[in-house]
Motif scaffolding. Structure first.
Motif: not given
Length: 126
Positions: A56-61
């Motif tokens: 996942m993208e860091t922003e999604a986490v």
């Protein structure tokens, strides 16, 4: 031909993701955000590792973390705020000075204990 088109779409998506990450990094750099605390650095590494593990993208986490915090708000030390407590102890030399027995001992309590009195001697009797 379909394989090449699929690969091209995948690479374009990856490029967009990398561009977003680059923009975020540049925004942080422009604000001159300095992360000096070891705990914050470790938390950032954990988030990045989780993002990598879950692909996942860091922003999604980070968004998942925000949602979890909203769903399960963090509480302070005790959860409930303490109310006012009636005093338990009174200064025998100055009856207007009282203490609830919570927190740091007032100077007059420390002085009384040094003179040989006990907390029971200072207790307010009903």
């Amino acid at each position: 031909m379909n394989d090449i088109e699929a690969l091209a779409r995948q690479k374009k998506a990856e490029l967009r993701r990398l561009q977003r990450e680059l923009e975020q990094l540049e925004a942080l750099k422009s604000r001159r955000l300095k992360v000096t605390s070891p705990e914050i650095k470790e938390l950032a590494r954990s988030i990045q590792s989780l993002a990598k593990d879950r692909m996942m993208e860091t922003e999604a986490v980070l968004e998942l973390i925000r949602q979890a915090i909203e769903r399960y708000p963090l509480k302070g030390k005790g959860g409930k705020p303490r109310g006012t407590v009636p005093p338990k102890y009174r200064n025998p030399d100055n009856p207007s000075e009282t203490w609830t027995g919570r927190g740091r001992k007032p100077r007059w309590v420390v002085a009384a204990l040094e003179r040989g009195l006990t907390l029971d001697d200072l207790r307010i009797r009903d």
